[in-house]
Design a protein around this motif. Sequence first.
Motif, PDB file in Angstrom:
ATOM      1  N   MET A   1       0.807  -1.077  -0.233  1.00  0.00           N
ATOM      2  CA  MET A   1      -0.293   0.006   0.003  1.00  0.00           C
ATOM      3  C   MET A   1       0.700   1.539   0.108  1.00  0.00           C
ATOM      4  N   ASN A   2       0.914   2.166  -0.646  1.00  0.00           N
ATOM      5  CA  ASN A   2       1.335   3.578  -0.974  1.00  0.00           C
ATOM      6  C   ASN A   2       0.459   4.476  -0.359  1.00  0.00           C
ATOM      7  N   SER A   4       0.106   8.972   0.219  1.00  0.00           N
ATOM      8  CA  SER A   4       1.099   9.858   0.366  1.00  0.00           C
ATOM      9  C   SER A   4       1.310   9.924   2.475  1.00  0.00           C
ATOM     10  N   LYS A   5       2.263  11.252   2.333  1.00  0.00           N
ATOM     11  CA  LYS A   5       1.947  11.969   4.137  1.00  0.00           C
ATOM     12  C   LYS A   5       0.738  11.977   4.017  1.00  0.00           C
ATOM     13  N   GLU A  35      -8.432   0.988   0.337  1.00  0.00           N
ATOM     14  CA  GLU A  35      -7.992   0.040   0.862  1.00  0.00           C
ATOM     15  C   GLU A  35      -8.336  -0.203   1.605  1.00  0.00           C
TER      16      GLU A  35
END
Length: 68
Positions: A1-2, A4-5, A35
């Motif tokens: 899983m990617n 963002s900050k 997700e």
Amino acid sequence: MNLSKHAIAELRHIKEFPVPTCSINPGVASKLIREGLAISVMLKSPFKSHKGGDCPHLQITDAGRGMV
């Protein structure tokens, strides 16, 4: 899983308590739900303009807790 900050920061925010969905960037909210890191639940609105009505909130899931 990617993520963002910004998405991770929002996930940490909703870890404390459910947050109205309208106060979160729609793309981030959608990503967290897709997700499986958050779910949408109907809770009392914190906004005076809703006069005690319900509005959707993001609530963290167990998978989301595991990410933060």
